[in-house]
Design an enzyme around this catalytic site. Structure first.
Site, short mmCIF file in Angstrom:
data_model
loop_
_atom_site.label_atom_id
_atom_site.label_comp_id
_atom_site.label_asym_id
_atom_site.label_seq_id
_atom_site.Cartn_x
_atom_site.Cartn_y
_atom_site.Cartn_z
N ASP A 46 0.82 -1.21 0.00
CA ASP A 46 0.00 0.00 0.00
C ASP A 46 0.86 1.26 0.00
O ASP A 46 0.49 2.27 -0.61
CB ASP A 46 -0.91 0.00 1.23
CG ASP A 46 -1.92 -1.12 1.18
OD1 ASP A 46 -2.38 -1.46 0.07
OD2 ASP A 46 -2.24 -1.68 2.25
N GLY A 47 1.99 1.20 0.71
CA GLY A 47 2.90 2.36 0.73
C GLY A 47 3.37 2.68 -0.68
O GLY A 47 3.41 3.85 -1.08
N ARG A 51 2.70 6.08 -2.96
CA ARG A 51 3.78 6.81 -3.65
C ARG A 51 3.51 6.90 -5.15
O ARG A 51 3.79 7.92 -5.77
CB ARG A 51 5.14 6.14 -3.39
CG ARG A 51 5.76 6.56 -2.06
CD ARG A 51 7.17 6.05 -1.92
NE ARG A 51 7.25 4.60 -1.81
CZ ARG A 51 6.93 3.91 -0.72
NH1 ARG A 51 6.52 4.53 0.36
NH2 ARG A 51 7.01 2.59 -0.70
N ASN A 117 -5.47 8.38 1.46
CA ASN A 117 -5.89 7.83 2.75
C ASN A 117 -6.44 8.91 3.67
O ASN A 117 -7.57 8.84 4.12
CB ASN A 117 -4.70 7.18 3.46
CG ASN A 117 -4.47 5.74 3.04
OD1 ASN A 117 -5.32 5.14 2.40
ND2 ASN A 117 -3.33 5.21 3.40
N ASP A 146 -3.59 15.34 20.63
CA ASP A 146 -2.52 15.17 19.63
C ASP A 146 -2.92 15.71 18.26
O ASP A 146 -2.05 16.02 17.45
CB ASP A 146 -2.15 13.69 19.48
CG ASP A 146 -1.32 13.18 20.66
OD1 ASP A 146 -1.01 14.00 21.55
OD2 ASP A 146 -1.00 11.98 20.67
N THR A 157 -9.36 2.47 6.50
CA THR A 157 -8.77 1.23 7.03
C THR A 157 -7.30 1.41 7.43
O THR A 157 -6.69 0.46 7.93
CB THR A 157 -8.86 0.12 5.97
OG1 THR A 157 -8.39 0.66 4.72
CG2 THR A 157 -10.27 -0.38 5.79
N ALA A 158 -6.75 2.60 7.21
CA ALA A 158 -5.33 2.82 7.50
C ALA A 158 -5.17 3.47 8.89
O ALA A 158 -5.65 2.92 9.88
CB ALA A 158 -4.71 3.64 6.37
N TYR A 159 -4.51 4.60 8.96
CA TYR A 159 -4.23 5.26 10.25
C TYR A 159 -5.52 5.48 11.05
O TYR A 159 -5.58 5.27 12.26
CB TYR A 159 -3.54 6.60 9.93
CG TYR A 159 -2.86 7.32 11.07
CD1 TYR A 159 -2.79 6.80 12.36
CD2 TYR A 159 -2.26 8.56 10.84
CE1 TYR A 159 -2.15 7.48 13.39
CE2 TYR A 159 -1.62 9.26 11.86
CZ TYR A 159 -1.57 8.71 13.13
OH TYR A 159 -0.94 9.40 14.12
N ASN A 160 -6.58 5.88 10.36
CA ASN A 160 -7.87 6.11 11.02
C ASN A 160 -8.31 4.89 11.83
O ASN A 160 -8.76 5.01 12.97
CB ASN A 160 -8.92 6.45 9.95
CG ASN A 160 -10.33 6.39 10.47
OD1 ASN A 160 -10.75 7.23 11.25
ND2 ASN A 160 -11.07 5.36 10.07
P1 NAP Z 1 3.57 2.49 5.44
O1 NAP Z 1 4.53 1.73 6.29
O2 NAP Z 1 3.62 2.35 3.96
O3 NAP Z 1 2.07 2.19 5.88
C1 NAP Z 1 1.78 1.77 7.17
C2 NAP Z 1 0.87 0.54 7.09
O4 NAP Z 1 -0.43 0.96 6.65
C3 NAP Z 1 1.34 -0.52 6.08
O5 NAP Z 1 1.13 -1.79 6.64
C4 NAP Z 1 0.44 -0.29 4.88
O6 NAP Z 1 0.25 -1.46 4.09
C5 NAP Z 1 -0.84 0.11 5.58
N1 NAP Z 1 -1.79 0.87 4.77
C6 NAP Z 1 -1.57 1.96 4.00
N2 NAP Z 1 -2.71 2.37 3.43
C7 NAP Z 1 -3.67 1.52 3.87
C8 NAP Z 1 -5.08 1.43 3.66
N3 NAP Z 1 -5.74 2.30 2.90
N4 NAP Z 1 -5.75 0.46 4.31
C9 NAP Z 1 -5.13 -0.42 5.12
N5 NAP Z 1 -3.81 -0.37 5.36
C10 NAP Z 1 -3.10 0.58 4.74
O7 NAP Z 1 3.72 3.98 5.88
P2 NAP Z 1 3.99 5.24 5.00
O8 NAP Z 1 4.85 4.91 3.86
O9 NAP Z 1 4.36 6.31 5.89
O10 NAP Z 1 2.51 5.44 4.44
C11 NAP Z 1 1.69 6.39 4.96
C12 NAP Z 1 0.47 5.75 5.54
O11 NAP Z 1 0.80 5.10 6.78
C13 NAP Z 1 -0.51 6.82 5.91
O12 NAP Z 1 -1.40 7.12 4.85
C14 NAP Z 1 -1.20 6.28 7.15
O13 NAP Z 1 -2.49 5.77 6.83
C15 NAP Z 1 -0.32 5.15 7.63
N6 NAP Z 1 0.07 5.43 9.03
C16 NAP Z 1 -0.41 4.60 9.97
C17 NAP Z 1 -0.13 4.85 11.30
C18 NAP Z 1 -0.69 3.90 12.33
O14 NAP Z 1 -1.34 2.92 11.93
N7 NAP Z 1 -0.49 4.14 13.62
C19 NAP Z 1 0.63 5.94 11.68
C20 NAP Z 1 1.10 6.78 10.69
C21 NAP Z 1 0.80 6.52 9.34
P3 NAP Z 1 1.48 -2.16 3.30
O15 NAP Z 1 2.15 -3.00 4.33
O16 NAP Z 1 0.84 -2.99 2.23
O17 NAP Z 1 2.36 -1.07 2.75
#
Ligand code: NAP
Length: 267
Positions: A46-47, A51, A117, A146, A157-160
């Site tokens: 997904d990352g 990108r 996202n 925060d 499904t991601a950070y949210n």
């Molecule tokens: P990243 O390591 O690429 O992404 C973090 C994790 O989120 C990876 O496991 C990624 O899947 C997964 N992911 C991304 N988009 C998703 C989606 N729409 N639904 C479900 N899982 C998803 O981190 P990055 O390169 O910085 O990417 C930025 C994203 O990371 C942000 O958009 C944010 O959503 C997420 N993030 C998450 C947290 C948290 O969960 N606490 C904190 C900060 C940011 P893959 O393993 O397949 O890449």
């Protein structure tokens, strides 16, 4: 068909080579993804997908994903599906799904940030962020904590999700607004739960000028500084991201089950 390949991550290299060979053997032309492709294949997780969308500038062309990453929520296919994909591209897609992005604009700046996202407003320096929150024209509350995530249904499904926000079906015309570690005391009172707004309404934050926090806006992981004391507005972007579906049988809820829960058992 003119197909661009965008890949990333250590496991992607061999899959990209296999995909290139399979596409050419099936009569497709492999072109620069930033050129004039009719379809972009993203090889990675997904990352990598995020990108690809960002670096290719939110093109009108649809994406299809082969997962070599960790989770692969966006990616429909696996690394062993290169020939299946190459052959499927000779036929019309099972579906093309289009989803709106979220955008954030800072008053007084020409620049707008977009995200597939989410856009996050948070403190970049570990301090408590003090905000005023408006939904549409309504002054909803003062907030200390925060920060906030404003996610698209697709990105819910991601950070949210990790922050306790609800998962929304990506077809919903809405944004999900989720607080990050809200203070809720006699000194500071705010909603501790998130809320969902129609995407046409939008939500606005105003960073209190006296806060010690250094606010930042994070759009799909990319940071931008935010000035204090000016409105930052979040709403639906006019851009959309498109997915070319090879097989429309897997539903969104199937993806939730397989990516988040694993085997649900035989019932
Ligand atoms: P990243 O390591 O690429 O992404 C973090 C994790 O989120 C990876 O496991 C990624 O899947 C997964 N992911 C991304 N988009 C998703 C989606 N729409 N639904 C479900 N899982 C998803 O981190 P990055 O390169 O910085 O990417 C930025 C994203 O990371 C942000 O958009 C944010 O959503 C997420 N993030 C998450 C947290 C948290 O969960 N606490 C904190 C900060 C940011 P893959 O393993 O397949 O890449």
């Amino acid at each position: 068909m003119r197909v661009g390949i965008f890949g990333g991550g250590p496991e992607a290299g061999p899959v990209i080579e296999e995909l290139r060979a399979a596409l050419e053997a099936a009569g497709h032309q492999v072109v620069d993804p930033a050129g004039d492709p009719e379809l972009i294949c993203v090889v990675g997780g997904d990352g990598t997908f995020l990108r690809a969308v960002r670096s290719l500038g939110y093109p009108e062309v649809p994406f299809v994903g082969l997962n070599t990453g960790h989770l692969g929520f966006f990616q429909e296919l696996g690394p062993g599906d290169t020939h299946r994909l190459a052959n499927a591209l000779g036929r019309p897609p099972a579906a093309v799904e289009a989803y709106a992005l979220v955008e954030a604009s800072i008053a007084g700046q020409d620049r707008t940030c977009w995200a597939v996202n989410e856009c996050v407003l948070k403190a970049g320096n570990g301090k408590t962020l003090h905000l005023r929150v408006k939904v549409g024209d309504t002054r909803l509350m003062r907030f200390a904590g925060d920060g906030f995530i404003v996610a698209t249904p697709l990105g819910s499904t991601a950070y949210n999700c990790a922050a306790g926000g609800a998962i929304l079906h990506p077809s919903l015309p809405a944004l999900v607004v989720t607080p990050l570690a809200p203070l809720n005391t006699t000194a500071y009172r705010s909603l501790t739960q998130g809320f969902v707004v129609p995407h046409t309404l939008g939500v606005e934050f105003w960073v209190e000028p006296g806060t010690h926090a250094e606010p930042v806006l994070v759009a799909d992981g990319e940071e931008h500084p935010v000035p204090k004391g000016v409105p930052v507005r979040f709403g639906r972007a006019s851009y959309q991201v498109r997915f070319w579906r090879v097989d429309a049988r897997e539903t969104f809820w199937d993806r939730i089950r397989t990516r988040f829960l694993g085997d649900a058992g035989d019932w």
